[in-house]
Design an enzyme around this catalytic site. Structure first.
Site, PDB file in Angstrom:
ATOM      1  CE  LYS A  22      -1.879   1.787   4.036  1.00 20.70           C
ATOM      2  NZ  LYS A  22      -1.680   3.205   4.248  1.00 20.70           N
ATOM      3  CG  ASN A  23       2.033   2.841   3.592  1.00 17.76           C
ATOM      4  OD1 ASN A  23       0.891   3.174   3.268  1.00 17.76           O
ATOM      5  ND2 ASN A  23       2.377   2.606   4.846  1.00 17.76           N
ATOM      6  CB  CYS A 117      -5.219   6.204  10.077  1.00 18.27           C
ATOM      7  SG  CYS A 117      -5.777   4.662   9.376  1.00 18.27           S
ATOM      8  NE  ARG A 122      -0.997  10.587   9.906  1.00 11.95           N
ATOM      9  CZ  ARG A 122      -1.267   9.501   9.174  1.00 11.95           C
ATOM     10  NH1 ARG A 122      -2.455   8.964   9.195  1.00 11.95           N
ATOM     11  NH2 ARG A 122      -0.343   8.964   8.397  1.00 11.95           N
ATOM     12  CG  ASP A 305       2.249   1.419   9.642  1.00  4.17           C
ATOM     13  OD1 ASP A 305       1.838   2.270  10.449  1.00  4.17           O
ATOM     14  OD2 ASP A 305       2.658   1.711   8.503  1.00  4.17           O
ATOM     15  NE  ARG A 397      -7.337   4.649   4.606  1.00  9.34           N
ATOM     16  CZ  ARG A 397      -6.393   4.878   5.516  1.00  9.34           C
ATOM     17  NH1 ARG A 397      -6.656   4.826   6.790  1.00  9.34           N
ATOM     18  NH2 ARG A 397      -5.156   5.175   5.143  1.00  9.34           N
TER      19      ARG A 397
HETATM   20  N1  EPU Z   1       5.947  14.385  11.265  1.00  9.37           N
HETATM   21  C1  EPU Z   1       6.082  15.712  11.554  1.00  9.37           C
HETATM   22  N2  EPU Z   1       6.026  16.610  10.519  1.00  9.37           N
HETATM   23  C2  EPU Z   1       5.821  16.213   9.238  1.00  9.37           C
HETATM   24  C3  EPU Z   1       5.677  14.851   8.944  1.00  9.37           C
HETATM   25  C4  EPU Z   1       5.744  13.948   9.994  1.00  9.37           C
HETATM   26  O1  EPU Z   1       6.268  16.097  12.710  1.00  9.37           O
HETATM   27  O2  EPU Z   1       5.773  17.098   8.354  1.00  9.37           O
HETATM   28  C5  EPU Z   1       6.003  13.397  12.355  1.00  9.37           C
HETATM   29  C6  EPU Z   1       4.678  12.659  12.556  1.00  9.37           C
HETATM   30  O3  EPU Z   1       3.792  13.397  13.364  1.00  9.37           O
HETATM   31  C7  EPU Z   1       5.122  11.356  13.140  1.00  9.37           C
HETATM   32  C8  EPU Z   1       6.499  11.113  12.510  1.00  9.37           C
HETATM   33  O4  EPU Z   1       6.930  12.378  12.017  1.00  9.37           O
HETATM   34  O5  EPU Z   1       5.281  11.488  14.521  1.00  9.37           O
HETATM   35  C9  EPU Z   1       6.517  10.119  11.369  1.00  9.37           C
HETATM   36  O6  EPU Z   1       5.541  10.478  10.391  1.00  9.37           O
HETATM   37  P1  EPU Z   1       5.706  10.072   8.864  1.00  9.37           P
HETATM   38  O7  EPU Z   1       5.758  11.332   8.069  1.00  9.37           O
HETATM   39  O8  EPU Z   1       6.833   9.114   8.722  1.00  9.37           O
HETATM   40  O9  EPU Z   1       4.330   9.352   8.564  1.00  9.37           O
HETATM   41  P2  EPU Z   1       3.480   9.414   7.247  1.00  9.37           P
HETATM   42  O10 EPU Z   1       4.355   9.559   6.065  1.00  9.37           O
HETATM   43  O11 EPU Z   1       2.360  10.385   7.392  1.00  9.37           O
HETATM   44  C10 EPU Z   1       3.594   6.867   6.729  1.00  9.37           C
HETATM   45  C11 EPU Z   1       2.608   5.764   6.525  1.00  9.37           C
HETATM   46  C12 EPU Z   1       1.975   5.389   7.862  1.00  9.37           C
HETATM   47  C13 EPU Z   1       3.069   4.985   8.843  1.00  9.37           C
HETATM   48  C14 EPU Z   1       4.122   6.101   8.954  1.00  9.37           C
HETATM   49  C15 EPU Z   1       5.322   5.718   9.799  1.00  9.37           C
HETATM   50  C16 EPU Z   1       1.866   6.194   4.286  1.00  9.37           C
HETATM   51  C17 EPU Z   1       0.786   6.635   3.385  1.00  9.37           C
HETATM   52  N3  EPU Z   1       1.595   6.215   5.590  1.00  9.37           N
HETATM   53  O12 EPU Z   1       2.842   7.964   7.250  1.00  9.37           O
HETATM   54  O13 EPU Z   1       1.160   4.265   7.582  1.00  9.37           O
HETATM   55  O14 EPU Z   1       2.523   4.760  10.105  1.00  9.37           O
HETATM   56  O15 EPU Z   1       4.606   6.446   7.635  1.00  9.37           O
HETATM   57  O16 EPU Z   1       5.938   4.584   9.280  1.00  9.37           O
HETATM   58  O17 EPU Z   1       2.931   5.808   3.840  1.00  9.37           O
HETATM   59  C18 EPU Z   1      -0.542   2.727   7.900  1.00  9.37           C
HETATM   60  O18 EPU Z   1      -0.196   2.204   6.819  1.00  9.37           O
HETATM   61  O19 EPU Z   1      -1.352   2.193   8.703  1.00  9.37           O
HETATM   62  C19 EPU Z   1       0.010   4.028   8.256  1.00  9.37           C
HETATM   63  C20 EPU Z   1      -0.544   4.832   9.145  1.00  9.37           C
END
Ligand code: EPU
Length: 430
Positions: A22-23, A117, A122, A305, A397
């Site tokens: 997915k990701n 989610c 976020r 995850d 999803r």
């Molecule tokens: N963060 C910030 N600022 C930002 C971006 C992130 O402070 O601009 C913080 C977040 O609040 C969090 C940490 O950095 O504490 C990590 O966030 P990250 O950006 O890595 O998460 P994401 O890209 O929004 C993806 C996956 C998530 C998974 C996380 C961590 C996708 C679409 N989503 O989210 O997947 O939990 O990386 O590995 O790739 C899931 O698949 O169930 C899911 C939630």
């Protein structure tokens, strides 16, 4: 309202084939925007997040053709818009990848703030920092992110936190920027590497993906490609835990074992037997499960995850386990549902203390997010009696045919539609 109805207590046995990640898919599909020719992408999971991505591509003007169950031909040459409206973006967190991709293509992007989610705050400040570093002006108003640049220019980017989405968006925006971009403190997840490999197969020059420093030499043109998405590490981990929780014997096929290293290590410590082959592994669970203290962290450490699923397994272990969630503020919402099934878990901030009870009992419960839904399915499979899980759209999803795959392994699970009794009552008295 759709629900999963699970009659627990059946051992899972047989083989399961893991779908595409997915990701990775939700970043690769937006990346096609950057190509000057059609692309063919295979091993695309059939999940609602992917369907939303495809709808967004069509909304932008791309031609999307389904060539097979998991395979699409996408022609981006007819794209004529750089705007992703609220109706699409609200449904999926990963809609933010259209920011990087459209900015890279048009030097302009207008995308509604993303949904996804509910895992706590976020922020996207790191994404916005990247776009600004590369020379884009930004305006955030009326729920939209507006980006524009005369010409994106390569830059040194250093993330304050390790962010998967920020790293992927930096790659998408920098791949056609003029000159060199160096990303420090980059995320190292397999899907980051897959996006880089996909773009490199289109003619990009991205080096170091999978390490904490990624270098990108901007190129002028990106061309069509034929690409296969990597298998889903988290879907694989979820089936591994489901097999163990039911004391089953399951061959998990179409995986990349190195992507699963931290999950395998954790499960082995709990007492699960795992036999690793080239692109599959076999899970059996004959020994009693033992407690484990574990903390989530960016790849290559234990993934957030998989936290709800491994915590569910630990409710079946002997002793007291401590699970620390170090990525998201709000990823223990599922605990109150597990308690309804007899789990003994207390949560204090980012730490859950699990007193293994060795057993769970079926109950009506509600999925509050994607991986919470997966954890409740695992709990339902291991529990005695019947578990009814509502709000299963969260599961759909991110898991391709979850109930079908589980049924093929011998689980008694079905998806049923029910009228919402409370809604019906409200209508009747209105
Ligand atoms: N963060 C910030 N600022 C930002 C971006 C992130 O402070 O601009 C913080 C977040 O609040 C969090 C940490 O950095 O504490 C990590 O966030 P990250 O950006 O890595 O998460 P994401 O890209 O929004 C993806 C996956 C998530 C998974 C996380 C961590 C996708 C679409 N989503 O989210 O997947 O939990 O990386 O590995 O790739 C899931 O698949 O169930 C899911 C939630």
């Amino acid at each position: 309202m759709d629900k999963y109805i699970i009659r627990g207590g059946r051992r899972l046995e047989g083989e399961v084939v893991i779908s595409g990640a997915k990701n990775a898919a939700v970043a690769i599909l937006p990346a096609i925007v950057l190509s000057e020719e059609p692309c063919i992408v295979d091993n695309v999971p059939d999940i609602s997040d992917v369907r939303i991505c495809l709808r967004i591509l069509e909304h932008l003007g791309a031609q999307v053709e389904k060539l097979g169950k998991d395979c699409y031909r996408i022609d981006p040459t007819t794209i004529n818009s750089y705007c992703v409206p609220y109706e699409y973006a609200k449904k999926m967190r990963a809609s933010y990848y259209f920011l990087g991709a459209l900015l890279g293509k048009f030097n302009k992007a207008r995308v509604s703030m993303p949904g996804g989610c509910p895992l706590g705050d976020r922020p996207i400040d790191q994404h916005l920092m990247v776009f600004s570093d590369l020379g884009a002006k930004q305006d955030l108003s009326q729920g939209m992110v507006d980006l524009s640049a005369d010409q994106l220019k390569g830059h040194d980017i250093s993330f304050n936190v390790i962010t998967v989405g920020g790293t992927m968006n930096a790659i998408l925006a920098a791949v056609k920027a003029e000159g060199l971009t160096v990303i420090e403190n980059a995320a190292r997840e397999p899907h980051v590497v897959d996006l880089a490999n996909f773009l490199n197969s289109m003619g990009a020059q991205i080096m170091g993906a999978g390490t904490e420093t990624i270098k990108i030499k901007g190129v002028e043109h990106l061309y069509g490609t034929n690409y296969t998405v990597i298998p889903d590490q988290i879907e694989a981990g979820t089936f591994m835990v489901a097999a163990a929780a039911t004391r089953g014997d399951v061959l998990v096929k179409n995986i990349i074992p190195t992507h699963l290293k931290s999950i395998i290590e954790a499960m082995e410590k709990i007492g699960v037997d795992i036999e690793i082959f080239d692109d599959s592994l076999r899970v059996t669970a004959k020994k009693p499960f033992t407690k484990l203290d574990i903390k989530t962290a960016p790849h290559p450490r234990f993934p957030t995850d998989m936290q709800p699923q491994i915590s569910t397994l630990l409710t079946l272990a002997e002793g007291v386990s401590k699970v620390t969630e170090a990525i998201w503020d709000n990823r223990f919402e599922y605990v109150k549902e597990l308690r309804r099934m007899g789990a003994d878990i207390t949560v204090d901030g980012k730490v859950a203390v699990i007193q293994g009870t060795g057993k769970l009992s079926g109950a009506p419960v509600k999925a509050c997010d994607l991986r919470a839904g997966a954890a409740l399915i695992i709990a339902g499979l291991a529990a005695t009696g019947v578990t009814e899980i509502e709000d299963i759209f969260h599961v759909e999803r991110g898991y391709d045919c979850m109930e079908g795959k589980l049924r093929a392994l011998g689980a008694e699970i079905e998806k049923r539609s029910f009228p919402d009794p409370v809604a019906a009552e409200t209508e009747a008295t209105a």
